[in-house]
Enzyme design. Structure first.
Site: not given
Lengths: 560, 541
Positions: A14, A47, A276, A363, A378
């Site tokens: 990633g 994404a 959230r 992550e 992130s």
């Protein structure tokens, strides 16, 4: 067994893994990057949307200091502050570097960046490329991998890290493409394997985000493993979009099966426009109380919004339209889905874990974000700490030099893998056990947790590991793209990680950030914030704690 | 109990057997089930040996491209309907196992371009390139590298190493492959970009909405600029000029073009293939139009006819028949001043030339539209240019005024028929016809209007040929270096025609017709001619 060597091995491609590989290669060492799927396409980065960075382009009043304070408040002060400081200080330079590498961020007509607002950020500071900045980051970094001659290998599932004399010496796994076991000797290893969303029945994460417990098995310290962030409003239906984040929750109304606008019960003043985590808990409580929708969610009604409100949600609308429904015209069923994992291998400023030679980034690492991660942080994290882990790994490889692997460990692991292939099919299916794991994690280690449930879950997981896993069938005979074996190996890792998550959730007897305990509903403000730390001792887990590093900003109370 | 969905999967596992095999599964269908969901269902609950790729499952990682009933698709964005579906590996790629294909050819070309053309500093000055400033970044940013476009490309399927397909261009342009030229950033373009025939099948197949029409033209242009347009390409792209010259004294032109010596000289001197079926020239349609008696009183509708070079200079019959049919239906047909639509020019990388002609055409057509005219074309490439490419590829603002007013003739007539304005008692005409779909009709996503119209004519049987591109693609197949490739691309069509052996082979596109006549030796025509005969009750062809 194929044996290859490199100075640096990067596991996972990633954004964090690719940045690390590029930096290490730029430092002049030899780098191999492996991925269990296609290199550059298998992480969560593709994404993602929005990268938070306060550079010279900032809006009046904003500064890295404000960004830091937001990040710490969002993280409920469970961040190591030196890491959070690095995050906000270095993000702008990484953003500029990406731009030099050919990434075009959205700009206003006057040439200034388009800066987006996001929850928890005091100022507008997210840069975007429509809703596709993650995809662009992944593409640009892949080009840099090629350009800097990083050896790239898709379809390699790493099953264990090689450790010798208290140092990481490489890794061993299955090369599904070649159909061979593979041993990669490396003087430094970067773990960039992403999050753990696949532990839960619904997740926004890619299928590869299973967690693997590699660092735990190798003896490294993991931190804040109880901190799982849920995205409140993800589709639960139709099945092909299960876990797909609708991003509309702040604008829409939520109803339970009794047609009540239930958030009135939890947040009478702001209703759906709350944070959230609170929204997730409200929805979760309704579902658990039996007031859920047909497919186990609640109803999100955005039909009363004007069509313009959907402008930044066109990918959502498109995917729904392909499946014959329109969230602009009909309510959809949503529930919280596992979104981001704040826990991971504990790293220092150079991205090194407690195991010398093992680095981690993105992550898979912590505790940059503390108990909750802000939107846009992130992507900033993978850039900043991906780069740092790459530099750190290259330096370590240069200074420490190659290390012979432990032949005993290699023999044990190759024998174990060969043994798995002998199992044959027709016994318990991996998918059945994964289903059980999902259910357990959702009901017992989900959005809101209770001590008793967590204890029961630990017991359950132990049993799963000792009684169920050995019965799972594995189709053979070869290794060549053997999905059956790959799924089983993932399942082993998932159970290991689930144990660590659950053990830490049990140990944290307070509610902080994403971790909510019904039996301890408040933040413990009697002591400085404590990070949970978990370590493997033989087959058992040892959970400890240590204070979060507070170097700049005094923790504020929950109201603060 | 819901009826089970029959899923046939094309499988291959070299460890078990050297041959590919089909395996059928029965799956309980779920609402709006995607191809990917089906595969996951099979793998998790029925057969865990099935191998395929997936990752994000929401259309962003590009991992899960497969074929559905033969057509390349992204599995996560493809809802399967009906009672049966066939899933196979991405067409045109070597299969590694089951649905996992080898992307090596693409990856290697990408790596080669990065290695040879990418520099961080001044020095990447040579070779074709697109200036950074002229790239539509929001467009290329949509590329997810799934390679569905490569699988949809009829040229890539035959070209081997010469052309791996359209994916290379957006993949490189959108991922920061850059070099520096005269202080400015440019995106290097692989020479293979010139092999694109602009058939637009990639554009249509892209699951992510990349405007490949735009990008492919930029790629061809970059290539053309670097080596400079040669005489052949200049000549061949000026279909209009050739038409004007050719139709001055058509008999002489055609005799010359049929002469082997002349063709050999054309190939040696210009690089125009001597084996391609040559377009013939006729007395221009415009002359016929000027002389014909227009009898429409109190017109029901008014159309401006965009005749196009081929139907004006070479085969004028479709144009004459179009006017006859329209006037027969009480529609007034005017023939505005017009130039070449520009398609042959963009096909040769001459964006400026195309823009010039487009502006002339727009100047004539926009006022007509404002006066209530619809624009109708018999050539599907012309209508595609007018409908879409003037705006999307040439980026001409004025083209917006034409939106909703440009029609393929068949599309226009079908609309009239559906409104009850077409005589239902047309025919009978005894005819067994075979129809080939031009790529540029497919690109318009309007179905097969003429097939629909002809199927309503008593006595007419139309078989729609199962074939991809004709291969000729405008001037593409006339280039000596591409002739062999064009023939290979068109072979499927030629074979289908030979199998069908129809009384008459139909297609709207004059270039397709030329290839059909030359390749399969069949009589060819435009479907409007059949319709004309049916409406005028003449019977026969």
């Amino acid at each position: 067994l194929v044996q290859i060597d490199s100075d640096v091995l990067v596991i996972g491609t990633g954004g964090a893994g690719m940045y690390a590989a590029v930096r290490a290669a730029e430092a002049g060492v030899q780098v191999i990057a492996v991925d269990k799927g296609l290199v550059s396409r298998s992480g969560a980065t593709v994404a993602a949307s929005g990268v938070a960075a306060v550079g010279p382009w900032h809006v009046p009043g904003d500064s890295p200091d404000v960004h830091l304070r937001d990040t710490l408040a969002g993280g409920a002060y469970l961040n190591d502050q030196p890491l959070a400081r690095i995050l906000v200080e270095e993000a702008p330079a990484r953003v500029q570097e990406l731009e030099r590498w050919g990434l075009h961020f959205d700009r206003e007509a006057d040439g200034c960046y388009v800066l987006d607002q996001a929850g928890g950020h005091t100022y507008r500071r997210l840069l975007a490329v429509s809703d596709r900045v993650g995809l662009q980051i992944a593409k640009v970094l892949e080009t840099r991998l090629i350009y800097s001659h990083v050896q790239r290998r898709s379809d390699v599932v790493i099953t264990s890290l090689l450790v010798r004399d208290g140092r990481c010496a490489g890794a061993l796994g299955v090369d599904l493409a070649a159909g061979e076991l593979i041993q990669i000797g490396a003087a430094a290893v970067v773990l960039a394997t992403g999050g753990i969303g696949q532990l839960y029945p619904a997740t926004t994460n890619p299928v590869n985000a299973t967690g693997n417990g590699l660092a735990l098995q190798a003896g490294a310290r993991l931190i804040n493993m109880e901190q799982v962030q849920f995205y409140p409003s993800c589709l639960v239906y139709p099945p092909s979009l299960r876990g797909f984040g609708m991003g509309l929750q702040e604008y829409a109304r939520l109803y339970n099966s009794e047609r009540e606008r239930f958030m009135a019960r939890y947040e009478p003043e702001v209703m759906e426009r709350t944070t959230r985590d609170r929204l997730s808990r409200g929805i979760y409580s309704e579902i658990m109380a039996g007031r859920g929708s047909e497919h186990g969610g609640v109803y999100l009604d955005a039909t009363w919004l004007p069509d313009e409100s959907f402008r930044s949600f066109m990918h959502e609308v498109e995917l729904c339209a392909e499946r014959g429904f329109d969230p602009r015209r009909q309510p959809v069923e949503v529930a919280p889905a596992a979104h981001y994992f704040m826990g991971g291998a504990e790293i220092d400023r150079d991205g090194q874990t407690s195991l010398p030679g093992l680095f981690a980034a993105g992550e898979a690492a912590g505790p940059v974000h503390g108990a909750n991660r802000l939107s846009g942080n992130s992507l900033a994290d993978i850039l900043v700490f991906g780069a740092r882990a790459g530099v750190g790994a290259a330096q370590h490889a240069r200074a420490a030099g190659p290390l012979p692997v432990d032949a005993d460990q290699v023999n044990r692991e190759t024998a174990r893998l060969a043994g798995l292939l002998q199992r044959g099919p027709a016994r318990l299916q991996a998918s059945a056990v994964i289903g059980q794991l999902h259910q357990l994690m959702w009901t017992h280690v989900g959005v809101s947790r209770r001590g008793g449930d967590l204890e029961a879950a630990l017991e359950n997981l132990r049993e799963m590991r000792s009684a169920l896993l050995p019965q799972v069938g594995i189709s053979g005979p070869g290794l060549h793209h053997n999905r059956s074996l790959a799924t089983y190996l993932e399942l082993e890792g998932m159970v290991r990680v689930a144990q660590a998550v659950t053990a830490c959730a049990l140990a944290r007897t307070e509610s902080r950030g994403a971790h909510f305990r019904e039996d301890y509903p408040a933040r413990d403000e009697t002591a400085p914030p404590q990070c949970t730390v978990v370590l493997r001792k033989g087959e058992e887990l040892e959970v400890m704690s240590r204070p979060a590093q507070i170097t700049e900003v005094e923790p504020q109370g929950e109201a603060g | 109990m819901v009826q089970a969905l029959k899923v046939v999967v094309e499988r291959y596992d070299p460890d078990r057997s050297p041959a590919a095999f089909l395996q059928q599964y029965e799956i309980e269908p779920r609402p709006s089930m995607t191809a990917l969901e089906l595969l996951v269902e099979i793998q998790s609950h029925v057969d865990d040996t099935l191998a395929f790729r997936r990752s994000c499952q929401i259309g962003k990682c590009g991992s899960c491209a497969v074929s559905r009933n033969g057509a390349p698709v992204l599995a996560c964005r493809t809802v399967v309907g009906g009672s049966a579906v066939r899933i196979g590996p991405l067409p045109g790629f070597p299969v590694i196992k089951d649905l996992i294909v080898d992307r090596q050819r693409f990856e290697e070309k990408r790596a080669r371009l990065v290695a040879t053309r990418m520099t961080d500093s001044q020095g990447g000055g040579r070779g074709a390139a697109i200036p950074d400033a002229s790239i539509a970044h929001e467009n290329v940013a949509r590329c997810i590298g799934c390679l569905v476009c490569d699988a949809a490309c009829p040229v890539a399927a035959q070209a081997g190493e010469r052309f791996t397909g359209p994916a290379l261009l957006p993949a490189n342009v959108s991922s920061g492959v850059r070099s520096v030229r005269n202080g400015a950033s440019v995106a290097p373009v692989d020479p293979q970009a010139d092999y694109c025939s602009l058939c637009m099948n990639c554009h249509r197949a892209c699951p992510s909405g990349v405007a490949l029409n735009q990008l492919n033209v930029q790629g061809k242009r970059a290539w053309a600029q670097t080596r400079g347009l040669n005489v052949r390409d200049r000549l061949i792209a000026r279909v209009e000029l050739m038409g004007r010259l050719g139709s001055l004294v058509p008999g002489v032109s055609n005799l010359a073009l049929r002469n082997a010596l002349v063709r050999r000289a054309m190939e040696a001197g210009l690089g125009i293939s001597r084996s391609a079926g040559m377009v013939e020239y006729a007395s221009p349609f415009r002359r016929w139009y000027a002389g014909h008696a227009n009898r429409v009183q109190n017109p029901k509708h008014k159309v401006a006819y965009f005749v196009g070079c081929y139907n004006n200079y070479s085969d004028t019959r479709p144009a004459r028949d179009a006017v006859t049919v329209l006037e027969h239906l009480g529609i007034q047909v005017s023939l505005p001043e017009q130039r070449c639509c520009g398609m042959p020019l963009i096909g040769n990388g001459d964006l400026e030339g195309a823009r010039q002609r487009a502006e002339t055409n727009l100047a004539a057509l926009v006022p007509l539209v404002q006066r209530g005219y619809d624009i109708v074309a018999t050539c599907t490439s012309c209508s595609l240019m007018l409908k879409r490419e003037y705006g999307e590829v040439l980026r001409l603002q004025a083209a917006g005024a034409l939106a909703g007013h440009v029609w393929d003739l068949g599309e226009y007539l079908l609309r009239l028929a559906d409104a009850g304005e077409l005589d239902r008692r047309s025919g009978p005409v005894a005819l067994r016809a075979a129809y080939h779909t031009p790529c540029h009709l497919r690109a318009q996503e309007i179905g097969l209007p003429f097939v629909e119209l002809l199927s309503r004519v008593a006595g007419v049987q139309v078989a729609v040929l199962d074939a991809k591109c004709c291969g000729l693609s405008g001037s593409y197949g006339y280039k000596a270096e591409k002739r062999g490739l064009a023939e290979k691309v068109g072979q499927q069509l030629v074979d289908a025609l030979k199998r069908e052996a129809p009384d008459l082979a139909l297609s709207e596109c004059g270039i397709c017709q030329t290839q059909m006549r030359h390749g399969a030796g069949v009589r060819v025509g435009h479907p409007v001619s059949v319709l004309r005969n049916a409406l005028l009750q003449k019977g026969g062809e």
